[in-house]
Design an enzyme around this catalytic site. Sequence first.
Site, PDB file in Angstrom:
ATOM      1  N   GLU A 173       0.875  -1.181   0.074  1.00  0.00           N
ATOM      2  CA  GLU A 173       0.070   0.024   0.001  1.00  0.00           C
ATOM      3  C   GLU A 173       0.965   1.376  -0.276  1.00  0.00           C
ATOM      4  O   GLU A 173       0.829   2.118   0.810  1.00  0.00           O
ATOM      5  CB  GLU A 173      -0.718  -0.110   1.192  1.00  0.00           C
ATOM      6  CG  GLU A 173      -1.914  -1.125   1.171  1.00  0.00           C
ATOM      7  CD  GLU A 173      -3.179  -1.169   2.141  1.00  0.00           C
ATOM      8  OE1 GLU A 173      -2.889  -0.499   2.964  1.00  0.00           O
ATOM      9  OE2 GLU A 173      -3.981  -1.543   1.908  1.00  0.00           O
ATOM     10  N   GLU A 362      -5.245  -8.277  -1.304  1.00  0.00           N
ATOM     11  CA  GLU A 362      -6.313  -8.259   0.027  1.00  0.00           C
ATOM     12  C   GLU A 362      -7.784  -7.769  -0.207  1.00  0.00           C
ATOM     13  O   GLU A 362      -7.861  -6.997  -1.243  1.00  0.00           O
ATOM     14  CB  GLU A 362      -5.569  -7.066   0.817  1.00  0.00           C
ATOM     15  CG  GLU A 362      -4.104  -7.529   1.725  1.00  0.00           C
ATOM     16  CD  GLU A 362      -3.640  -6.105   2.533  1.00  0.00           C
ATOM     17  OE1 GLU A 362      -4.464  -5.468   3.020  1.00  0.00           O
ATOM     18  OE2 GLU A 362      -2.402  -5.982   2.493  1.00  0.00           O
TER      19      GLU A 362
HETATM   20  C1  BG6 Z   1      -4.219  -3.124   4.782  1.00  0.00           C
HETATM   21  C2  BG6 Z   1      -2.998  -3.707   5.107  1.00  0.00           C
HETATM   22  O1  BG6 Z   1      -4.417  -1.789   4.909  1.00  0.00           O
HETATM   23  O2  BG6 Z   1      -5.378  -3.442   5.485  1.00  0.00           O
HETATM   24  C3  BG6 Z   1      -2.969  -4.735   6.265  1.00  0.00           C
HETATM   25  O3  BG6 Z   1      -1.894  -4.085   4.175  1.00  0.00           O
HETATM   26  C4  BG6 Z   1      -4.315  -4.577   7.138  1.00  0.00           C
HETATM   27  O4  BG6 Z   1      -1.796  -4.745   6.798  1.00  0.00           O
HETATM   28  C5  BG6 Z   1      -5.482  -4.493   6.292  1.00  0.00           C
HETATM   29  O5  BG6 Z   1      -4.186  -5.448   8.329  1.00  0.00           O
HETATM   30  C6  BG6 Z   1      -7.005  -4.294   7.299  1.00  0.00           C
HETATM   31  O6  BG6 Z   1      -6.604  -3.440   8.125  1.00  0.00           O
HETATM   32  P1  BG6 Z   1      -6.703  -3.627   9.817  1.00  0.00           P
HETATM   33  O7  BG6 Z   1      -6.363  -2.229  10.174  1.00  0.00           O
HETATM   34  O8  BG6 Z   1      -8.218  -3.926   9.744  1.00  0.00           O
HETATM   35  O9  BG6 Z   1      -5.778  -4.629   9.926  1.00  0.00           O
END
Ligand code: BG6
Length: 467
Positions: A173, A362
Amino acid sequence: MSSKFPDHFLWGGAVAANQVEGAYQTDGKGLSTSDLQPQGIFGAITPRVDGDSGIKDVAIDFYHRYPQDIALFAEMGFKCLRTSIAWTRIFPQGDEDVPNEAGLAFYDQLFDEMAKYGIQPLITLSHYEMPYGLVKNYGGWGNRKTIEFFERYARTVFERYKHKVKHWLTFNEINMSLHAPFTGVGLKDDSNKSEIYQAIHHQLVASAKAVKACHEIVPGGKIGNMLLGGILYPLSCKPEDVLETQRQNRDWLFFGDVQARGGYPAYMQRFFRENNIQVEITAEDRQTLRETVDFISFSYYMSGCVTTDEQQNNTARANILNMVPNPHLASSEWGWQIDPVGLRYLLNVLYDRYQKPLFIVENGLGAKDRIEADGSINDDYRINYLNDHLVQVAEAIDDGVEVMGYTSWGPIDLVSASKAEMSKRYGFIYVDRDDTGKGSLERRRKKSFYWYRDVIQSNGNSLKDKA
Ligand code: BG6
């Protein structure tokens, strides 16, 4: 539904070293920027002192329990697992001449374990962390010298794992540095815009150098960038709203433009000028940036809106990106707006713009889970979220978009990045640990575990079109 997914589609899951491994000082590992954020990205930066502890210090103890976890991923039929290498296991302070053998050996074992089950690694070089030594002694990515340290690290791991890892990503990101400078580029969060864009520039140059190194060293290797796909819609069809939406989408697309097109896009000149941002870009840098990524990867959790209407602009913001809420969408328990169709739209936007293969690395739903009296966890909300997003991926493939794979976020519960919570669970596998760090760390299959196994086994045929 009948499957639109190609035969070699890379189904799997994604985690990150600092959110799963724990063992934060084991086998010579140095402190990373993540170790200094025990409350997560949006918590305070805390100098570590002897005797203190944070939830990420143990996380889910993947460092010691990975054989069991990989076996569970294999049971779901994973073709691919995305994780990151903790830079500080390899170069504990960041500026050493010689890498730490114990750290290198750990990832050898991890990749060998995946290979046993035919699970391909997809490896992020830097997922929201860097050696704290480079921040303290050099000023993080604000210093041009960090490019050299990163290149040394990248070349070291490419050489070491060139026969085990064929898919790589540079910075997780990368556009998040605009919102979280310490996490992204090792700068103070109150740094000014010139400082932030200068550090980002150094990171973009380093990313291009890693792409070049990967192409030189890893036979048949492919390397991508990684964007937070925070797609924005105009809140209204007022032309000013549409224009402002384009401008704000360019804030993050800029990173992809540099990494996939090989140089700064024209619109940045005016942006820099009007915001009085000075960035030193050498002729050599411009040459380096021409080395472009092989594919585009991105995360997608939600979309948001943009308005020029001051009053609406001030409504409560739902998430870290300060997006204006969309009145047509529901939100997760954490206020993230759920928009499966937005994923199809985003895939088309990125493919139109870059004409390179895309990889969704993701996507997922952070939610609280409840264990029933019989020990089961019936996470239908997660199944619905993932099903609806995957149906839209299939639609995008039908639109002609080339999609390499899909790794859902947190296939096993892990520590959340923004607030270091365990209760915000993404997994198909439950981990017994709470926000205070209590729990046996025992693993347990949720209902979604069996659902995802069927999705992979049927190559998407078992997904259900929305009624
Ligand atoms: C993304 C990141 O922003 O979102 C991850 O690459 C992160 O590392 C994921 O865990 C979800 O965000 P959060 O704050 O719910 O863990």
